[in-house]
Design a protein around this motif. Structure first.
Motif, mmCIF file in Angstrom:
data_model
loop_
_atom_site.group_PDB
_atom_site.id
_atom_site.type_symbol
_atom_site.label_atom_id
_atom_site.label_comp_id
_atom_site.label_asym_id
_atom_site.label_seq_id
_atom_site.Cartn_x
_atom_site.Cartn_y
_atom_site.Cartn_z
ATOM 1 N N GLN A 1 12.394 2.735 2.265
ATOM 2 C CA GLN A 1 12.632 3.971 1.517
ATOM 3 C C GLN A 1 11.349 4.748 1.237
ATOM 4 O O GLN A 1 11.255 5.499 0.269
ATOM 5 C CB GLN A 1 13.396 3.663 0.217
ATOM 6 C CG GLN A 1 14.820 3.215 0.449
ATOM 7 C CD GLN A 1 15.665 4.279 1.163
ATOM 8 O OE1 GLN A 1 15.310 5.447 1.204
ATOM 9 N NE2 GLN A 1 16.780 3.874 1.749
ATOM 10 N N HIS A 2 10.359 4.588 2.109
ATOM 11 C CA HIS A 2 9.104 5.344 1.994
ATOM 12 C C HIS A 2 9.374 6.846 1.892
ATOM 13 O O HIS A 2 8.760 7.545 1.085
ATOM 14 C CB HIS A 2 8.231 5.020 3.213
ATOM 15 C CG HIS A 2 7.211 6.047 3.536
ATOM 16 N ND1 HIS A 2 6.100 6.253 2.764
ATOM 17 C CD2 HIS A 2 7.137 6.947 4.548
ATOM 18 C CE1 HIS A 2 5.382 7.236 3.291
ATOM 19 N NE2 HIS A 2 5.988 7.675 4.363
ATOM 20 N N ALA A 3 10.316 7.347 2.703
ATOM 21 C CA ALA A 3 10.594 8.789 2.708
ATOM 22 C C ALA A 3 11.188 9.241 1.382
ATOM 23 O O ALA A 3 11.104 10.414 1.032
ATOM 24 C CB ALA A 3 11.520 9.153 3.860
ATOM 25 N N LYS A 4 11.822 8.303 0.666
ATOM 26 C CA LYS A 4 12.407 8.672 -0.625
ATOM 27 C C LYS A 4 11.542 8.148 -1.760
ATOM 28 O O LYS A 4 12.019 7.583 -2.736
ATOM 29 C CB LYS A 4 13.838 8.140 -0.731
ATOM 30 C CG LYS A 4 14.795 8.899 0.189
ATOM 31 C CD LYS A 4 16.224 8.496 -0.055
ATOM 32 C CE LYS A 4 17.159 9.309 0.846
ATOM 33 N NZ LYS A 4 18.523 8.786 0.822
ATOM 34 N N MET A 5 10.239 8.320 -1.607
ATOM 35 C CA MET A 5 9.304 7.947 -2.667
ATOM 36 C C MET A 5 8.514 9.204 -3.013
ATOM 37 O O MET A 5 7.329 9.309 -2.772
ATOM 38 C CB MET A 5 8.382 6.825 -2.198
ATOM 39 C CG MET A 5 7.501 6.303 -3.315
ATOM 40 S SD MET A 5 6.668 4.802 -2.849
ATOM 41 C CE MET A 5 5.466 4.708 -4.172
ATOM 42 N N GLU A 6 9.254 10.165 -3.525
ATOM 43 C CA GLU A 6 8.626 11.441 -3.835
ATOM 44 C C GLU A 6 8.237 11.495 -5.310
ATOM 45 O O GLU A 6 8.624 10.628 -6.087
ATOM 46 C CB GLU A 6 9.582 12.567 -3.483
ATOM 47 C CG GLU A 6 9.776 12.670 -1.982
ATOM 48 C CD GLU A 6 10.941 13.557 -1.613
ATOM 49 O OE1 GLU A 6 10.697 14.590 -0.991
ATOM 50 O OE2 GLU A 6 12.073 13.224 -1.959
ATOM 51 N N ASN B 1 4.442 13.420 -2.414
ATOM 52 C CA ASN B 1 5.156 12.294 -1.832
ATOM 53 C C ASN B 1 4.195 11.158 -1.514
ATOM 54 O O ASN B 1 2.990 11.335 -1.537
ATOM 55 C CB ASN B 1 5.936 12.708 -0.591
ATOM 56 C CG ASN B 1 5.063 13.365 0.443
ATOM 57 O OD1 ASN B 1 4.361 14.323 0.136
ATOM 58 N ND2 ASN B 1 5.079 12.849 1.648
ATOM 59 N N CYS B 2 4.793 10.003 -1.228
ATOM 60 C CA CYS B 2 4.012 8.851 -0.812
ATOM 61 C C CYS B 2 3.556 9.125 0.615
ATOM 62 O O CYS B 2 4.356 9.506 1.455
ATOM 63 C CB CYS B 2 4.859 7.587 -0.891
ATOM 64 S SG CYS B 2 3.968 6.123 -0.350
ATOM 65 N N SER B 3 2.255 8.980 0.870
ATOM 66 C CA SER B 3 1.733 9.380 2.172
ATOM 67 C C SER B 3 1.384 8.175 3.045
ATOM 68 O O SER B 3 0.670 8.308 4.023
ATOM 69 C CB SER B 3 0.505 10.263 1.982
ATOM 70 O OG SER B 3 -0.467 9.564 1.236
ATOM 71 N N GLU B 4 1.861 7.000 2.665
ATOM 72 C CA GLU B 4 1.562 5.838 3.498
ATOM 73 C C GLU B 4 2.847 5.025 3.650
ATOM 74 O O GLU B 4 3.512 4.744 2.649
ATOM 75 C CB GLU B 4 0.478 4.997 2.820
ATOM 76 C CG GLU B 4 0.002 3.880 3.687
ATOM 77 C CD GLU B 4 -1.496 3.627 3.531
ATOM 78 O OE1 GLU B 4 -2.252 4.600 3.327
ATOM 79 O OE2 GLU B 4 -1.878 2.468 3.601
ATOM 80 N N PHE B 5 3.187 4.663 4.884
ATOM 81 C CA PHE B 5 4.457 3.977 5.098
ATOM 82 C C PHE B 5 4.488 2.672 4.297
ATOM 83 O O PHE B 5 3.597 1.841 4.409
ATOM 84 C CB PHE B 5 4.680 3.679 6.582
ATOM 85 C CG PHE B 5 6.005 3.003 6.803
ATOM 86 C CD1 PHE B 5 7.186 3.704 6.670
ATOM 87 C CD2 PHE B 5 6.079 1.647 7.083
ATOM 88 C CE1 PHE B 5 8.417 3.090 6.824
ATOM 89 C CE2 PHE B 5 7.309 1.019 7.255
ATOM 90 C CZ PHE B 5 8.469 1.741 7.116
ATOM 91 N N CYS B 6 5.534 2.536 3.459
ATOM 92 C CA CYS B 6 5.554 1.403 2.537
ATOM 93 C C CYS B 6 6.898 0.678 2.544
ATOM 94 O O CYS B 6 7.218 -0.042 1.612
ATOM 95 C CB CYS B 6 5.220 1.892 1.128
ATOM 96 S SG CYS B 6 6.279 3.233 0.569
ATOM 97 N N GLY B 7 7.699 0.887 3.587
ATOM 98 C CA GLY B 7 8.974 0.176 3.662
ATOM 99 C C GLY B 7 10.113 1.143 3.905
ATOM 100 O O GLY B 7 9.901 2.338 4.100
ATOM 101 N N ALA C 1 0.837 -1.204 0.000
ATOM 102 C CA ALA C 1 0.000 0.000 0.000
ATOM 103 C C ALA C 1 0.871 1.252 0.000
ATOM 104 O O ALA C 1 1.844 1.354 0.760
ATOM 105 C CB ALA C 1 -0.922 -0.012 1.212
ATOM 106 N N HIS C 2 0.559 2.189 -0.886
ATOM 107 C CA HIS C 2 1.213 3.496 -0.934
ATOM 108 C C HIS C 2 0.115 4.556 -0.841
ATOM 109 O O HIS C 2 -1.070 4.232 -0.799
ATOM 110 C CB HIS C 2 1.972 3.684 -2.255
ATOM 111 C CG HIS C 2 2.997 2.637 -2.544
ATOM 112 N ND1 HIS C 2 4.272 2.693 -2.058
ATOM 113 C CD2 HIS C 2 2.930 1.487 -3.262
ATOM 114 C CE1 HIS C 2 4.953 1.633 -2.475
ATOM 115 N NE2 HIS C 2 4.156 0.879 -3.210
ATOM 116 N N GLY C 3 0.507 5.818 -0.845
ATOM 117 C CA GLY C 3 -0.471 6.912 -0.872
ATOM 118 C C GLY C 3 0.000 7.991 -1.827
ATOM 119 O O GLY C 3 1.157 8.403 -1.764
HETATM 120 CU CU1 CUA Z 1 5.221 4.301 -1.035
HETATM 121 CU CU2 CUA Z 1 5.283 5.124 1.178
#
Ligand code: CUA
Length: 336
Positions: free
Chosen positions: A217-222, A209-215, A174-176
């Protein structure tokens, strides 16, 4: 200045060095620049005003009661007179909150349906957004374009309204999808298709950015949404539809590498679908889901050791000699 500090400085300055497009920095949800974001912002302001009024009234009454009726020197210690069963008071504190909740619920329902009931006009741009760990894939089915991390959409003006519809899917977890100035967050969920739309009213680059914790490198999923004027959008579309550049020698080196198992370069036998499409790689401003500017130096560093910039990412380190690496970069930088 050591190389790390230089890298940081360059990167911080980088947005200012971009093209003439203004960069709409992340975060200002109170400066919406598309209809869905405007509706959500209006609703938030209404809610904040109502809640602030409730807070001020309740806090004022409590403060008044504490100051006015607090214990004073010489007061008797006995229990004060008790009040039971006042119909007026009970009706007031039941009806007023119900009315407040009713107003908030109806406003929310109205805004939700205004956003969700938007019909898809025939000339709308349709893009399928696929969330991957940890990058974004954008597929323009009708236009035969596939790109990554930088979504180009046309500007919408009062005279010429132009909508972009997004179909959101996930390739893994899941991503956002969230670009604060364009629309509310929408979940990107495996085995489920969500939809949203935008009609950006100012040209420029919007950060999301991705607004749902996804692993890890979630913070680097812009991501970036590049809003082009109609002419610029048309130009971008025709550039993306053009065949990928071919430079005999270096292309052969690329096609002989294991890179083609994961990446596509249209018109060649590189047909991998696991990583970003590279057909027009150099038309993108950034690399690695917008982590670094995209140029020959950062590209070389990235291929040499993808785990250094983004530990845990799915791109394996391919053992290449310096000259092979040069050939690879020489080829990739021709993919404009
Ligand atoms: Cu994709 Cu957080």
């Amino acid at each position: 200045m050591d190389s790390h500090a230089c890298f940081l400085t360059c990167w911080l300055l980088f947005p200012a060095l971009l093209s003439a497009d203004p960069l709409h920095a992340i975060g200002n949800i109170f400066k919406p620049l598309a209809t869905p974001a405007e509706l959500v912002s209006d609703l938030s302001i209404l809610t904040l005003v109502i809640c602030a009024a409730v807070f001020l009234i309740v806090a004022a009454l409590i403060a008044y009661a504490v100051i006015r009726f607090g214990y004073r020197e010489g007061d008797s210690r006995s229990e004060p007179p008790q009040v039971y069963g006042s119909n007026q008071v009970e009706i007031a504190w039941t009806v007023v909150p119900i009315l407040i909740v009713f107003v908030l619920a109806m406003s929310t329902a109205r805004i939700t349906s205004a956003v969700q009931d938007q019909k898809i006009p025939g000339d709308a741009v349709q893009v399928t957004v696929v969330g991957h760990q940890w990058w974004w894939e954008f597929r323009y089915a009708g236009l035969n374009i596939v790109t990554a991390n930088e979504l180009h959409v046309p500007l919408s003006t009062a005279g010429q309204r132009k909508l972009t519809f997004l179909t959101l899917k996930s390739a893994d977890v899941a991503h956002g999808f969230w670009v604060p100035q364009l629309a509310g967050k929408t979940d990107v969920i495996p085995n489920r298709t969500n939809r949203m739309w935008i009609d950006p009213k100012e040209a420029g680059v919007y950060l999301g950015n991705c607004s749902e914790f996804c692993g890890t490198q979630h913070a680097k999923m812009e991501l970036r949404v590049v809003v082009d004027t109609p002419q610029d959008f048309e130009k971008w579309v025709s550039e993306q539809q053009a065949p990928a550049a071919a430079t005999a020698g270096n292309q052969r080196a690329f096609l002989a590498s294991s890179c083609i198992a994961c990446h596509t370069v249209r018109g060649t036998r590189a047909l991998g679908r696991l990583g970003p499409d590279l057909s027009h790689l150099m038309s993108r401003q950034t690399l690695a889901a917008t982590e670094v500017p995209n140029n020959a130096t950062t590209l070389r560093d990235w291929i040499k050791d993808p785990q250094r910039l983004k530990p845990g990412n799915k791109m394996p380190t391919v053992k290449l000699s310096d000259s092979q690496l040069d050939q690879m970069v020489a080829y990739l930088t021709t993919l404009k």
